[in-house]
Design a protein around this motif. Structure first.
Motif, PDB file in Angstrom:
ATOM      1  N   ALA A 146      49.964  94.654  18.466  1.00  0.00           N
ATOM      2  CA  ALA A 146      49.727  96.079  18.716  1.00  0.00           C
ATOM      3  C   ALA A 146      50.700  96.938  17.922  1.00  0.00           C
ATOM      4  O   ALA A 146      50.313  97.996  17.394  1.00  0.00           O
ATOM      5  CB  ALA A 146      49.856  96.377  20.207  1.00  0.00           C
ATOM      6  N   VAL A 147      51.953  96.516  17.830  1.00  0.00           N
ATOM      7  CA  VAL A 147      52.932  97.262  17.035  1.00  0.00           C
ATOM      8  C   VAL A 147      52.462  97.361  15.589  1.00  0.00           C
ATOM      9  O   VAL A 147      52.479  98.439  14.976  1.00  0.00           O
ATOM     10  CB  VAL A 147      54.316  96.593  17.117  1.00  0.00           C
ATOM     11  CG1 VAL A 147      55.287  97.238  16.122  1.00  0.00           C
ATOM     12  CG2 VAL A 147      54.873  96.688  18.528  1.00  0.00           C
ATOM     13  N   ARG A 203      51.328 100.931  13.669  1.00  0.00           N
ATOM     14  CA  ARG A 203      51.957 101.350  12.414  1.00  0.00           C
ATOM     15  C   ARG A 203      50.911 101.506  11.306  1.00  0.00           C
ATOM     16  O   ARG A 203      50.921 102.488  10.559  1.00  0.00           O
ATOM     17  CB  ARG A 203      53.011 100.321  12.010  1.00  0.00           C
ATOM     18  CG  ARG A 203      54.274 100.367  12.854  1.00  0.00           C
ATOM     19  CD  ARG A 203      55.221  99.245  12.497  1.00  0.00           C
ATOM     20  NE  ARG A 203      56.492  99.376  13.224  1.00  0.00           N
ATOM     21  CZ  ARG A 203      57.353  98.383  13.411  1.00  0.00           C
ATOM     22  NH1 ARG A 203      57.075  97.169  12.921  1.00  0.00           N
ATOM     23  NH2 ARG A 203      58.475  98.581  14.079  1.00  0.00           N
ATOM     24  N   LYS A 204      50.016 100.537  11.232  1.00  0.00           N
ATOM     25  CA  LYS A 204      49.006 100.561  10.177  1.00  0.00           C
ATOM     26  C   LYS A 204      48.052 101.745  10.334  1.00  0.00           C
ATOM     27  O   LYS A 204      47.722 102.427   9.352  1.00  0.00           O
ATOM     28  CB  LYS A 204      48.218  99.243  10.192  1.00  0.00           C
ATOM     29  CG  LYS A 204      47.143  99.150   9.113  1.00  0.00           C
ATOM     30  CD  LYS A 204      47.743  99.097   7.718  1.00  0.00           C
ATOM     31  CE  LYS A 204      46.675  98.874   6.673  1.00  0.00           C
ATOM     32  NZ  LYS A 204      47.250  98.837   5.300  1.00  0.00           N
ATOM     33  N   VAL A 205      47.609 102.009  11.547  1.00  0.00           N
ATOM     34  CA  VAL A 205      46.659 103.105  11.724  1.00  0.00           C
ATOM     35  C   VAL A 205      47.337 104.441  11.447  1.00  0.00           C
ATOM     36  O   VAL A 205      46.724 105.352  10.859  1.00  0.00           O
ATOM     37  CB  VAL A 205      46.009 103.069  13.123  1.00  0.00           C
ATOM     38  CG1 VAL A 205      46.916 103.623  14.204  1.00  0.00           C
ATOM     39  CG2 VAL A 205      44.683 103.820  13.133  1.00  0.00           C
ATOM     40  N   ASN A 206      48.610 104.592  11.812  1.00  0.00           N
ATOM     41  CA  ASN A 206      49.317 105.834  11.496  1.00  0.00           C
ATOM     42  C   ASN A 206      49.512 105.995   9.992  1.00  0.00           C
ATOM     43  O   ASN A 206      49.367 107.098   9.450  1.00  0.00           O
ATOM     44  CB  ASN A 206      50.662 105.876  12.225  1.00  0.00           C
ATOM     45  CG  ASN A 206      50.518 106.285  13.674  1.00  0.00           C
ATOM     46  OD1 ASN A 206      49.666 107.096  14.011  1.00  0.00           O
ATOM     47  ND2 ASN A 206      51.348 105.729  14.557  1.00  0.00           N
ATOM     48  N   THR A 217      57.719 104.944  27.919  1.00  0.00           N
ATOM     49  CA  THR A 217      58.907 104.107  28.054  1.00  0.00           C
ATOM     50  C   THR A 217      59.973 104.555  27.056  1.00  0.00           C
ATOM     51  O   THR A 217      59.827 105.551  26.362  1.00  0.00           O
ATOM     52  CB  THR A 217      58.566 102.625  27.812  1.00  0.00           C
ATOM     53  OG1 THR A 217      58.354 102.402  26.406  1.00  0.00           O
ATOM     54  CG2 THR A 217      57.307 102.223  28.576  1.00  0.00           C
ATOM     55  N   SER A 218      61.025 103.775  26.962  1.00  0.00           N
ATOM     56  CA  SER A 218      62.114 104.096  26.031  1.00  0.00           C
ATOM     57  C   SER A 218      61.979 103.341  24.711  1.00  0.00           C
ATOM     58  O   SER A 218      62.969 103.108  24.018  1.00  0.00           O
ATOM     59  CB  SER A 218      63.464 103.760  26.681  1.00  0.00           C
ATOM     60  OG  SER A 218      63.505 102.391  27.065  1.00  0.00           O
ATOM     61  N   TRP A 219      60.771 102.948  24.363  1.00  0.00           N
ATOM     62  CA  TRP A 219      60.544 102.280  23.079  1.00  0.00           C
ATOM     63  C   TRP A 219      61.137 103.138  21.966  1.00  0.00           C
ATOM     64  O   TRP A 219      60.812 104.315  21.841  1.00  0.00           O
ATOM     65  CB  TRP A 219      59.046 102.077  22.844  1.00  0.00           C
ATOM     66  CG  TRP A 219      58.747 101.264  21.624  1.00  0.00           C
ATOM     67  CD1 TRP A 219      58.765 101.680  20.331  1.00  0.00           C
ATOM     68  CD2 TRP A 219      58.392  99.873  21.583  1.00  0.00           C
ATOM     69  NE1 TRP A 219      58.442 100.658  19.487  1.00  0.00           N
ATOM     70  CE2 TRP A 219      58.210  99.529  20.226  1.00  0.00           C
ATOM     71  CE3 TRP A 219      58.201  98.892  22.564  1.00  0.00           C
ATOM     72  CZ2 TRP A 219      57.846  98.251  19.809  1.00  0.00           C
ATOM     73  CZ3 TRP A 219      57.839  97.619  22.153  1.00  0.00           C
ATOM     74  CH2 TRP A 219      57.668  97.301  20.798  1.00  0.00           C
ATOM     75  N   PRO A 220      62.007 102.561  21.137  1.00  0.00           N
ATOM     76  CA  PRO A 220      62.685 103.380  20.121  1.00  0.00           C
ATOM     77  C   PRO A 220      61.798 103.691  18.930  1.00  0.00           C
ATOM     78  O   PRO A 220      60.956 102.893  18.525  1.00  0.00           O
ATOM     79  CB  PRO A 220      63.858 102.484  19.698  1.00  0.00           C
ATOM     80  CG  PRO A 220      63.357 101.080  19.927  1.00  0.00           C
ATOM     81  CD  PRO A 220      62.461 101.156  21.138  1.00  0.00           C
ATOM     82  N   GLY A 246      61.057 101.425  10.336  1.00  0.00           N
ATOM     83  CA  GLY A 246      60.860 100.592  11.516  1.00  0.00           C
ATOM     84  C   GLY A 246      60.231 101.308  12.690  1.00  0.00           C
ATOM     85  O   GLY A 246      60.050 100.709  13.756  1.00  0.00           O
ATOM     86  N   GLY A 247      59.896 102.588  12.528  1.00  0.00           N
ATOM     87  CA  GLY A 247      59.269 103.335  13.610  1.00  0.00           C
ATOM     88  C   GLY A 247      57.781 103.062  13.703  1.00  0.00           C
ATOM     89  O   GLY A 247      57.205 102.313  12.911  1.00  0.00           O
ATOM     90  N   LEU A 248      57.147 103.697  14.696  1.00  0.00           N
ATOM     91  CA  LEU A 248      55.706 103.530  14.861  1.00  0.00           C
ATOM     92  C   LEU A 248      54.902 104.531  14.040  1.00  0.00           C
ATOM     93  O   LEU A 248      53.700 104.353  13.854  1.00  0.00           O
ATOM     94  CB  LEU A 248      55.325 103.667  16.345  1.00  0.00           C
ATOM     95  CG  LEU A 248      55.865 102.586  17.284  1.00  0.00           C
ATOM     96  CD1 LEU A 248      55.364 102.835  18.711  1.00  0.00           C
ATOM     97  CD2 LEU A 248      55.478 101.188  16.823  1.00  0.00           C
TER      98      LEU A 248
END
Length: 643
Positions: free
Chosen positions: A351-352, A356-359, A377-380, A389-391
């Motif tokens: 999912a990660v 990332r790919k769709v964004n 959540t607190s996902w960074p 490394g972000g989403l």
């Protein structure tokens, strides 16, 4: 605008080898141009080309009214390239043809009629067939598209009005029916201009079988629901909003889908779109199936859906639902009900990678649109670039702010001094992501009551508390989102079967709330200090958060120019405070731009008579200060004269 039909005489297909390659690699972003049903020409004869992915089918045929729903009369052929795609051309049928795919699996005796995953429109529920449709439309929103980047930048004022299309307004004289898309276009655009919102966000308009899911159990990932009109009717709605300068954000649900037998579930007698692993297939909270994001073809399907709404319907953004449920393998699951990833962790690596790919794909094609995460959540790094490394999202709903703020405001004012952290803690992390402050539909359903119903005290105090809440929200760092009805203090919990309580606007007290929200919106849009540096520490400065006993907080918002300053003071008790000294950075006259206790908003009229002259009396570490009158349960907003 009439569609120019593709001629498939030579190839018999709309698919190229490159299409198939991209599809199988998970990198096809426009599958809707190739799969599904498309009016076409072959050997000079008009008809429709059909293509469907069903790799584990033994036979696939198209059935519909045109062949009395008899399987086998119009069979499709499987391609020889191992893509699992079945295709074929049926002459003399076209726009408006009702159809399904009859599939016989190669496993067991599984036979089923399925709707088209790529259908552009469907029959009106509860009917379940797909419909061949021509999406041609002569768009007239070029002026908006040309300048929308300015409306969607991180330093722009973004104030979102969240709408459920079917229940925003009903027509009581016609059995309480919903407005259709064209009626909604006429009324909603005018309303948004009056209230000052910059964007509207629609709860999912994608076709869904269960109306009470509000669209979050999506079945037609390429079709606006036909409950309110045709695809062109929905295009007209988007166009009208654009012509009035209003951005359109669509809720999008790539996390899960319903188990209805005519939809995506067990599509070809196998778990095709959903996970084959039992522990990852079914979502225990929503009773629905989870997409297999590790399967390249599924990734192409969903990525194409995201691009589709931006390209064919000119959407200005997507709000991605339930991102938290996608990121964690153990989401809503107990120990023993989930399997760790290859590293032994709970993160859903597939999912990660997909998010990332769709964004990246969306922003490569449409750099001027917003992609917003509902992530709790607190996902960074949700809004950090994928390169670091972000989403890669543009904005994230600030659920922590929402929960803390509502927990504070439901308290009787006498107890608020014991929990000042509910009001102030959000600033500690307010600049860690680019946030939206959401007071959404989720807070006014499932017996949670309305926003005004959450407020303590009698009717006067409830209204004052609600105005105070909105004053705090619109001056806090972050973009804004308010669910429909909240802008005038709807009293009942929202129901998808009922329209909003518009009759309340006949009462001056509710009209006052409406005027307060409109004036907040207009001030928020007008003053750069209230929006320009939402994600920058330098855009916010506490004056004082230590007056716990009186439950008063004061702070400054700053723009990029030195003279762009806004002072905000919130008195969270019903006791008016006179001569209350608040430090300011410079002298001169500070005009009272807005006061939530003004009589036109339904307040008691306690205020500062237009403004206050700064005195050279040090306070809160500043050389100047204002002796303010703070109204009961009120927000006052002041600007230096000349601003």
């Amino acid at each position: 605008m009439q569609q120019t039909l593709p001629d498939i005489t030579k190839t018999g297909s709309l698919l190229t080898e490159y299409d198939v390659y991209l599809f199988r690699q998970g990198n096809h972003a426009r599958l809707y141009e190739r799969l599904g049903s498309h009016p076409a020409i072959a050997d000079g004869i008009r008809g429709t080309y059909f293509a469907v992915w069903a790799p584990n089918a033994a036979e696939v045929s198209v059935v519909g009214d045109f062949n009395e729903w008899k399987a086998g009369n119009h069979p499709l052929s499987i391609r020889s390239d191992d893509s699992g795609i079945w295709e074929g051309f049926i002459p003399e049928i076209g726009h408006g043809t009702i159809y399904k795919y009859h599939i016989r699996s190669r496993y067991g005796d599984y036979r089923v009629e399925k709707g088209d995953p790529f259908a552009y429109t469907w029959e009106v529920p509860p009917k379940t067939a797909s419909v061949v449709w021509d999406l041609s439309y002569a768009w007239r929103d070029r002026a908006w598209i040309r300048c929308r980047e300015e409306a969607n930048t991180p330093d722009a004022p973004i104030s979102v009005y969240e709408v459920h299309a079917g229940s925003w307004r009903k027509v009581p004289a016609e059995e309480n029916r919903s407005l259709n898309y064209r009626e909604l276009a006429a009324e909603l655009a005018d309303y948004l201009i009056e209230t000052g919102f910059t964007h509207v966000e629609f709860l999912p308009v994608m076709e869904h079988p269960f109306y009470a899911s509000w669209g979050y159990q999506t079945l037609g990932y390429f079709a606006p629901t036909s409950r309110y009109g045709t695809p062109q009717d929905f295009m007209h709605l988007v166009e009208r909003l654009h012509q009035r300068g209003i951005g359109v954000i669509l809720d999008w649900v790539p996390s899960h889908f319903p188990s209805d037998g005519y939809g995506l579930s067990y599509f070809d007698g196998t778990y095709l779109y959903e996970h084959a692993l039992p522990g990852r297939r079914y979502h225990p909270e929503w009773k629905s199936y989870v997409f297999n994001l590790g399967r390249n073809e599924v990734r192409s399907f969903l990525t194409s859906s995201a691009i589709f709404w931006l390209e064919r319907y000119h959407a200005d953004g997507l709000r991605v639902d339930a991102v938290s449920s996608m990121l964690y393998l153990d989401y809503a699951r107990s120990a023993g009900e989930w399997t760790p990833n290859v590293h032994g962790g709970r993160e859903n690596l597939e999912a990660v990678g997909f998010l990332r790919k769709v964004n990246e794909t969306v922003h490569a094609n449409y750099p001027d649109v917003l992609v917003i995460a509902e992530e709790a959540t607190s996902w960074p790094g949700v809004t950090a670039p994928t390169a670091t490394g972000g989403l890669g999202f543009d904005l994230k709903w600030n659920m922590g702010w929402m929960h803390d703020t509502l927990d504070y405001f439901v308290l009787d004012p006498v107890f608020r001094k014991y929990r000042p952290d509910f009001l102030t803690f959000s600033i500690w992390y307010a600049f860690s992501e680019r946030y939206v402050l959401p007071l959404s539909h989720d807070e006014v359903v499932h017996e949670k009551g309305s926003l005004i119903g959450k407020m303590p005290g009698d009717d006067w105090r409830k209204r004052a508390n609600l105005r105070l809440l909105y004053g705090y929200m619109f001056t806090h760092p972050g973009k804004k989102l308010l669910f429909m009805g909240g802008e005038f203090g709807q009293r009942s919990e929202w129901s998808h079967d009922a329209g909003l309580e518009w009759h309340l606007l006949r009462h001056p007290s509710h009209q006052g709330i409406f005027r307060w929200v409109a004036d907040l919106n207009h001030l928020y849009r007008r003053e750069p200090a209230l929006h320009e540096r939402d994600a920058e520490q330098e855009g916010f400065e506490w004056v004082d958060f230590s007056d716990v006993e009186k439950s008063i907080v004061s702070y400054l918002r700053r723009g990029r120019s030195a003279d762009e300053v806004v002072l905000v003071a919130c008195n969270c008790t019903p006791v008016p405070r006179y001569g209350y000294r608040v430090g300011v950075p410079f002298g001169g006259f500070w005009k009272e731009a807005l006061n939530s206790d003004a009589t036109e908003y339904g307040g008691s009229g306690v205020g500062n008579l237009g403004g206050v002259e700064a005195e050279q009396v040090p306070a809160h570490g500043r050389p100047w200060s204002l002796p303010l009158t703070l109204p009961p349960l009120g927000t006052v907003i002041l600007l230096p004269e000349g601003a």
